[in-house]
Scaffold this active site. Structure first.
Site, PDB file in Angstrom:
ATOM      1  N   LYS A  73       0.847  -1.201   0.000  1.00 31.10           N
ATOM      2  CA  LYS A  73       0.000   0.000   0.000  1.00 31.10           C
ATOM      3  C   LYS A  73       0.879   1.246   0.000  1.00 31.10           C
ATOM      4  O   LYS A  73       1.892   1.299   0.712  1.00 31.10           O
ATOM      5  CB  LYS A  73      -0.898  -0.043   1.241  1.00 31.10           C
ATOM      6  CG  LYS A  73      -1.951   1.059   1.310  1.00 31.10           C
ATOM      7  CD  LYS A  73      -2.842   0.850   2.541  1.00 31.10           C
ATOM      8  CE  LYS A  73      -3.929   1.902   2.671  1.00 31.10           C
ATOM      9  NZ  LYS A  73      -4.789   1.706   3.849  1.00 31.10           N
ATOM     10  N   SER A 148      -9.723   1.812   2.961  1.00 32.52           N
ATOM     11  CA  SER A 148      -8.851   2.527   2.043  1.00 32.52           C
ATOM     12  C   SER A 148      -7.834   1.651   1.312  1.00 32.52           C
ATOM     13  O   SER A 148      -7.252   2.100   0.331  1.00 32.52           O
ATOM     14  CB  SER A 148      -8.109   3.613   2.810  1.00 32.52           C
ATOM     15  OG  SER A 148      -7.255   3.027   3.774  1.00 32.52           O
ATOM     16  N   SER A 172      -9.857  -0.552   7.140  1.00 31.18           N
ATOM     17  CA  SER A 172      -9.288  -0.442   5.788  1.00 31.18           C
ATOM     18  C   SER A 172      -8.570  -1.665   5.235  1.00 31.18           C
ATOM     19  O   SER A 172      -8.219  -1.680   4.059  1.00 31.18           O
ATOM     20  CB  SER A 172      -8.335   0.741   5.716  1.00 31.18           C
ATOM     21  OG  SER A 172      -9.075   1.916   5.599  1.00 31.18           O
TER      22      SER A 172
HETATM   23  N1  GLN Z   1     -13.035   4.082   6.373  1.00 34.02           N
HETATM   24  C1  GLN Z   1     -12.478   4.496   7.622  1.00 34.02           C
HETATM   25  C2  GLN Z   1     -12.093   5.951   7.547  1.00 34.02           C
HETATM   26  O1  GLN Z   1     -12.396   6.536   6.570  1.00 34.02           O
HETATM   27  C3  GLN Z   1     -11.304   3.658   7.953  1.00 34.02           C
HETATM   28  C4  GLN Z   1     -10.139   3.985   7.135  1.00 34.02           C
HETATM   29  C5  GLN Z   1      -8.957   3.178   7.514  1.00 34.02           C
HETATM   30  O2  GLN Z   1      -9.088   2.147   8.167  1.00 34.02           O
HETATM   31  N2  GLN Z   1      -7.795   3.674   7.132  1.00 34.02           N
HETATM   32  O3  GLN Z   1     -11.502   6.496   8.430  1.00 34.02           O
END
Ligand code: GLN
Length: 479
Positions: A73, A148, A172
């Site tokens: 990532k 994400s 995410s």
């Molecule tokens: N979707 C969640 C957020 O927008 C989690 C994102 C993540 O785990 N990086 O914060």
């Protein structure tokens, strides 16, 4: 191929690392225009690492990952290789150092294929917040891959890599794994070093594996976890062998089913798949026990106060001086403002504003402090539940993958997609998502298995037992 299969084939001499890397890039070249999993590809680097692997293999059988191509990532720093966080503000940022996780993978001989797309600074649930384009769900190109870590999950699901690393602040890793029909593990907070992970919300972030099966998840955990003197929040625990529980029986294991996770808004087909999965676990000897996690309904609110507060503080460092983009300005303050205005996207700005507000004097006690107190209650919910059960099983997400564009105009709808994953980060416990079925539209459904602090072994054991008894993980998108 999985890591396990590829390693065996390499050791037996059935495939050479160079052939594997070339085959993967052929696959990427054929599909990437439609999938869009990568922000950047490291082709030359991968080819030379593959040649190096072949030389090493002439001497001995190599290390755990010799010749294995992985995707990382793009919020995990790779020395000398661009790390953008899918943000314009870091568009040309080349880290002068290697993250601890990739350093560990390197020591085991892995080959970096490329850096995968994400929501800018990991803020989002669909990868639509990337400054560098969309990633599509390999099961349906009109749908999001989740986020994400959508790029990593899509790359694994489409066989554009053997496995990948993601990061998980509120879901995410698990949510995109569920949407793409692959396995995603969020380790216990402190289990894996965050050194070199670009910080979003430091008290919640963890790096973890996204893989084609449970064994690969355990294999990568063995490599990336462990104490790191460069991360003061990494736990000084004795090394674990995460593969040791794989294949063990789950007879007599108590499986908590929290009633707060089977609520209105849960998609019927998702609910049915998860209930079938619970029956399957029961047929394997698991004992389902209804439990309650009473503060679940406050998780989304608490998370979005805490995560944005930490983000507003963490992102203060992008000022046009130390990293990446610098816009012209009339004076220093003007330069800061223009840089941040031009460098950050809408969601990142929204969170900086929200977090700054929640932390400002006069509001701090009402919002930030209150959210911290709620966080403690949520953590205690899990501790109480784990006095009676060994693991907790829930749906990973309330719905299968949604359509591109469907929620992007409505941040609150988007935030609700994390309703089943956020609590796990707030409590700091580990959670894994594994495939447990498909909807009538052929979209994957994810089963989440949550464990006690530092008890990844149990969730991997249950996940593996379920995986061996089903073949959801063998299904591939028709692309
Ligand atoms: N979707 C969640 C957020 O927008 C989690 C994102 C993540 O785990 N990086 O914060």
């Amino acid at each position: 191929m999985s890591i396990d299969e590829a390693r065996s084939a390499i050791v037996r001499g059935e495939i050479r690392p160079l052939e594997l890397v070339i085959a993967l890039f052929e696959r990427i070249d054929a599909l990437e225009e439609r999938v869009g999993a990568y922000v950047s590809l490291t082709r030359e680097n991968a080819l030379s690492r593959a040649r190096q692997a072949e030389d090493d293999l002439k001497q001995n059988a190599g290390k755990a990952l010799t010749g294995i191509p992985l995707a990382i990532k793009d919020n995990i720093c790779t020395e000398g290789i661009k790390t953008t966080c899918s943000s314009k503000i870091l568009e040309n940022f080349i880290p002068p150092y290697e993250s601890s996780v990739t350093q560990r993978l390197k020591s085991e001989g892995y080959i970096l294929i490329g850096k995968t797309n994400l929501d800018e600074f990991a803020m989002g649930s669909s990868t639509e917040n990337s400054a560098f384009g969309l990633t599509k769900n390999p099961w349906d190109f009109e749908r999001v891959p989740g986020g994400s870590s959508g790029g990593s999950a899509a790359a694994v699901a489409s066989d554009e890599c053997i496995a990948a690393l993601g990061s998980d602040t509120g879901g995410s890793i698990r949510q995109p794994a569920a949407f793409c029909g692959v396995v995603g593990l969020k380790p216990t907070y402190g289990r894996v070093s965050r050194y070199g992970l670009v910080a979003f919300a430091s008290s919640l972030d963890q790096i973890g594996p996204i893989t084609k099966n449970v064994r690969d998840s355990a294999i990568l955990m063995n490599i990336i976890s462990g104490h790191d003197p460069y991360d003061s929040t990494s736990a000084d625990m004795p090394a674990s062998d995460f593969t040791s529980g794989l294949g063990q029986e789950i007879k007599g294991l108590k499986i908590g089913i929290p009633k707060e996770y089977f609520i209105e808004g849960l998609d019927k087909e998702v609910e049915n798949s998860v209930k079938e999965a619970i029956k399957k676990l029961e047929s394997l000897g698991g004992i389902p026990v209804e439990i309650s996690l009473p503060h679940t309904e406050y998780a989304v609110a608490a998370y979005y106060i805490l995560a944005t507060s930490e983000a507003s503080s963490n992102l203060a460092r992008y000022d046009g001086v130390k990293y990446g983009l610098r816009s012209d300005g009339e004076d220093l303050i003007d330069m800061y403002m223009r840089t941040r205005d031009e460098g950050f996207g809408a969601e990142v700005k929204r969170r900086i504003i929200l977090g700054t507000y929640a932390l400002s004097s006069g509001y701090y006690d009402a919002y930030y402090k209150k959210a911290q107190q709620v966080r403690t209650l949520i953590k205690e919910d899990f501790e109480k539940a784990f006095e009676n059960v060994d693991v907790i099983v829930t749906p990973t997400t309330p719905t299968p993958a949604f359509k591109i564009g469907e929620k992007i105009e409505d941040p609150l709808q988007m935030y609700l997609t994390d309703i089943f994953t956020l609590s796990v980060n707030l409590a700091g416990v580990p959670g894994i998502s594994i495939p447990c079925g498909f909807t009538s539209r052929n979209l994957p459904v994810g089963l989440q298995i949550i464990g006690k602090h530092f008890d990844e072994e149990s969730i991997l054991k249950v996940a593996y037992a379920y995986e061996q008894a089903t073949d959801w993980h063998k299904k591939k998108p028709n692309i």
